[in-house]
Design a protein around this motif. Structure first.
Motif, PDB file in Angstrom:
ATOM      1  N   ARG A  92       6.926   9.740   4.291  1.00 18.97           N
ATOM      2  CA  ARG A  92       6.313   8.650   5.048  1.00 18.97           C
ATOM      3  C   ARG A  92       4.888   9.036   5.382  1.00 18.97           C
ATOM      4  O   ARG A  92       4.595  10.213   5.649  1.00 18.97           O
ATOM      5  N   VAL A  93       4.001   8.050   5.373  1.00 24.18           N
ATOM      6  CA  VAL A  93       2.603   8.273   5.749  1.00 24.18           C
ATOM      7  C   VAL A  93       2.190   7.177   6.725  1.00 24.18           C
ATOM      8  O   VAL A  93       2.351   5.985   6.441  1.00 24.18           O
ATOM      9  N   THR A  94       1.670   7.590   7.868  1.00 17.07           N
ATOM     10  CA  THR A  94       1.170   6.656   8.877  1.00 17.07           C
ATOM     11  C   THR A  94      -0.296   6.933   9.131  1.00 17.07           C
ATOM     12  O   THR A  94      -0.703   8.089   9.289  1.00 17.07           O
ATOM     13  N   ASN A  95      -1.092   5.870   9.173  1.00 19.67           N
ATOM     14  CA  ASN A  95      -2.521   5.982   9.474  1.00 19.67           C
ATOM     15  C   ASN A  95      -2.747   5.835  10.974  1.00 19.67           C
ATOM     16  O   ASN A  95      -2.154   4.957  11.611  1.00 19.67           O
TER      17      ASN A  95
ATOM     18  N   PRO B 199       0.834  -1.212   0.000  1.00 16.33           N
ATOM     19  CA  PRO B 199       0.000   0.000   0.000  1.00 16.33           C
ATOM     20  C   PRO B 199       0.862   1.252   0.000  1.00 16.33           C
ATOM     21  O   PRO B 199       2.066   1.193   0.279  1.00 16.33           O
ATOM     22  N   ALA B 200       0.252   2.376  -0.306  1.00 14.89           N
ATOM     23  CA  ALA B 200       0.995   3.636  -0.354  1.00 14.89           C
ATOM     24  C   ALA B 200       1.395   4.110   1.042  1.00 14.89           C
ATOM     25  O   ALA B 200       2.382   4.831   1.184  1.00 14.89           O
ATOM     26  N   PHE B 201       0.643   3.746   2.077  1.00 14.42           N
ATOM     27  CA  PHE B 201       0.993   4.149   3.440  1.00 14.42           C
ATOM     28  C   PHE B 201       2.037   3.185   4.001  1.00 14.42           C
ATOM     29  O   PHE B 201       2.157   2.034   3.584  1.00 14.42           O
ATOM     30  N   ASP B 202       2.795   3.677   4.986  1.00 13.75           N
ATOM     31  CA  ASP B 202       3.919   2.920   5.529  1.00 13.75           C
ATOM     32  C   ASP B 202       3.590   2.178   6.824  1.00 13.75           C
ATOM     33  O   ASP B 202       4.246   1.190   7.148  1.00 13.75           O
TER      34      ASP B 202
ATOM     35  N   GLU C 224      -5.443   5.783  -1.090  1.00  5.46           N
ATOM     36  CA  GLU C 224      -5.484   6.813  -2.124  1.00  5.46           C
ATOM     37  C   GLU C 224      -4.998   8.145  -1.581  1.00  5.46           C
ATOM     38  O   GLU C 224      -4.258   8.878  -2.265  1.00  5.46           O
ATOM     39  N   LEU C 225      -5.380   8.474  -0.356  1.00  4.73           N
ATOM     40  CA  LEU C 225      -4.925   9.727   0.242  1.00  4.73           C
ATOM     41  C   LEU C 225      -3.419   9.692   0.496  1.00  4.73           C
ATOM     42  O   LEU C 225      -2.709  10.677   0.264  1.00  4.73           O
ATOM     43  N   ALA C 226      -2.915   8.545   0.952  1.00  2.00           N
ATOM     44  CA  ALA C 226      -1.473   8.406   1.165  1.00  2.00           C
ATOM     45  C   ALA C 226      -0.715   8.559  -0.148  1.00  2.00           C
ATOM     46  O   ALA C 226       0.333   9.223  -0.202  1.00  2.00           O
ATOM     47  N   ALA C 227      -1.239   7.947  -1.211  1.00  3.30           N
ATOM     48  CA  ALA C 227      -0.593   8.066  -2.521  1.00  3.30           C
ATOM     49  C   ALA C 227      -0.571   9.517  -2.989  1.00  3.30           C
ATOM     50  O   ALA C 227       0.410   9.973  -3.605  1.00  3.30           O
ATOM     51  N   THR C 228      -1.629  10.253  -2.694  1.00  2.00           N
ATOM     52  CA  THR C 228      -1.678  11.671  -3.060  1.00  2.00           C
ATOM     53  C   THR C 228      -0.584  12.447  -2.333  1.00  2.00           C
ATOM     54  O   THR C 228       0.127  13.256  -2.936  1.00  2.00           O
ATOM     55  N   PHE C 229      -0.429  12.204  -1.041  1.00  2.00           N
ATOM     56  CA  PHE C 229       0.619  12.885  -0.280  1.00  2.00           C
ATOM     57  C   PHE C 229       2.015  12.481  -0.768  1.00  2.00           C
ATOM     58  O   PHE C 229       2.924  13.321  -0.827  1.00  2.00           O
ATOM     59  N   LYS C 230       2.187  11.220  -1.120  1.00  2.00           N
ATOM     60  CA  LYS C 230       3.488  10.781  -1.625  1.00  2.00           C
ATOM     61  C   LYS C 230       3.820  11.484  -2.943  1.00  2.00           C
ATOM     62  O   LYS C 230       4.985  11.832  -3.201  1.00  2.00           O
ATOM     63  N   ARG C 231       2.816  11.704  -3.778  1.00  2.20           N
ATOM     64  CA  ARG C 231       3.059  12.408  -5.039  1.00  2.20           C
ATOM     65  C   ARG C 231       3.521  13.851  -4.798  1.00  2.20           C
ATOM     66  O   ARG C 231       4.215  14.432  -5.628  1.00  2.20           O
ATOM     67  N   PHE C 232       3.120  14.407  -3.666  1.00  7.01           N
ATOM     68  CA  PHE C 232       3.532  15.771  -3.322  1.00  7.01           C
ATOM     69  C   PHE C 232       4.770  15.785  -2.433  1.00  7.01           C
ATOM     70  O   PHE C 232       5.083  16.811  -1.834  1.00  7.01           O
ATOM     71  N   GLY C 233       5.452  14.653  -2.326  1.00  5.39           N
ATOM     72  CA  GLY C 233       6.755  14.633  -1.673  1.00  5.39           C
ATOM     73  C   GLY C 233       6.811  14.137  -0.251  1.00  5.39           C
ATOM     74  O   GLY C 233       7.884  14.215   0.373  1.00  5.39           O
ATOM     75  N   ALA C 234       5.706  13.650   0.319  1.00  5.21           N
ATOM     76  CA  ALA C 234       5.769  13.096   1.674  1.00  5.21           C
ATOM     77  C   ALA C 234       6.710  11.891   1.683  1.00  5.21           C
ATOM     78  O   ALA C 234       6.655  11.040   0.792  1.00  5.21           O
TER      79      ALA C 234
END
Length: 278
Positions: free
Chosen positions: A265-268, A108-111, A253-263
């Motif tokens: 790491r993303v944690t839920n 998944p896009a989130f870590d 999908e939200l994590a993938a959006t943030f990754k596209r803008f340079g994040a």
């Protein structure tokens, strides 16, 4: 707290007694201590990435990890067992963590994901009361359970900021509030990080995921989000907050959006995780 504030709280409890949202008994909180211990006290072993429950494996080696102290806590977390029955993932900053087979096969896009409880009877009623009954007093309680789940995973790096999963404009007008934001505000205070309520925007008013067939949920939210302030995201660790995680497609999908803008790491951070169907 001042003596005057404590006195006011005492008299409010006397004049306006609180009832437990689960058992109906008198208590000092929205959920009594007995119900919390019975239904939210135990910590399940979960996949480090998607938080789906995993079978306990007593034979896995134990490892000591650094203590994690959050603002206002003196918690000694000590050693814990991190792992599952599938394989090792990149995981947390202080060592590997085990992830489930689904996440290994389809990253998944989130870590990482922190879930306080399973979405099951009777705790599912708290989510329904909050979301559809506007019992906003339940939100800080949900946030405290997420905080406790974070404390139970001391190797997890804290995010630089928190962002609630946004509602579409139509649903926000209909409901009058965003339950994810109501949880995110007290959670941000508990973790000592900033909350950015409008960092993510829902550009498509999609049908609720609960009313969509599982096979088309990923398609339902594809392209549904945008980032309002990209400069806040680039190079940072973003925490996403929601009340319930079911299929994970919305958060993915939200994590993938943030990754596209340079994040980086993303944690839920979610109150409840719907277990997979057996």
């Amino acid at each position: 707290m001042t003596a005057r504030y404590l006195s006011l709280r005492h008299w409010l409890r006397v004049l306006v007694p609180s009832m437990c949202a689960l058992c109906g008994g008198g208590c000092d909180d929205v959920v009594c201590a007995a119900c919390r211990e019975a239904y939210a006290g135990a910590r399940r072993m979960r996949c480090g990435q998607c938080a789906n429950p995993l079978a306990e494996i007593p034979s896995l080696p134990r490892r000591r990890e650094p203590k994690l102290e959050l603002p206002g806590t003196q918690a000694n977390l000590g050693p814990r067992l991190r792992g599952d029955d599938v394989g090792w993932g990149a995981g947390d900053a202080h060592g590997s963590t085990l992830v489930c087979g689904t996440c290994l096969a389809n990253q998944p896009a989130f870590d990482a994901t922190i879930a306080a409880v399973d979405y099951a009877i009777p705790l599912d009623q708290l989510v329904l009361q909050l979301k559809f009954g506007a019992r906003l007093a339940l939100a800080p309680w949900c946030a405290r359970q997420i905080r406790d789940a974070v404390l139970a995973r001391p190797g997890l790096p804290l995010p630089d900021l928190l962002c609630p999963v946004p509602l579409g404009p139509g649903r926000l007008v209909e409901r009058g509030f965003n339950q994810a934001l109501e949880i995110a505000r007290p959670l941000a205070a508990a973790l000592g990080v900033a909350c950015h309520p409008a960092l993510a925007l829902r550009t498509l008013d999609t049908p609720a995921q609960s009313g969509v067939a599982p096979s088309v949920r990923a398609q339902n939210v594809r392209g549904a989000f945008a980032v309002e302030a990209p400069d806040l995201v680039e190079g940072r660790h973003v925490g996403l907050v929601d009340d319930v995680m079911t299929s994970g497609h919305t958060l993915g999908e939200l994590a993938a959006t943030f990754k596209r803008f340079g994040a980086v790491r993303v944690t839920n951070f979610v109150f409840a995780r719907t277990p997979p169907h057996q």
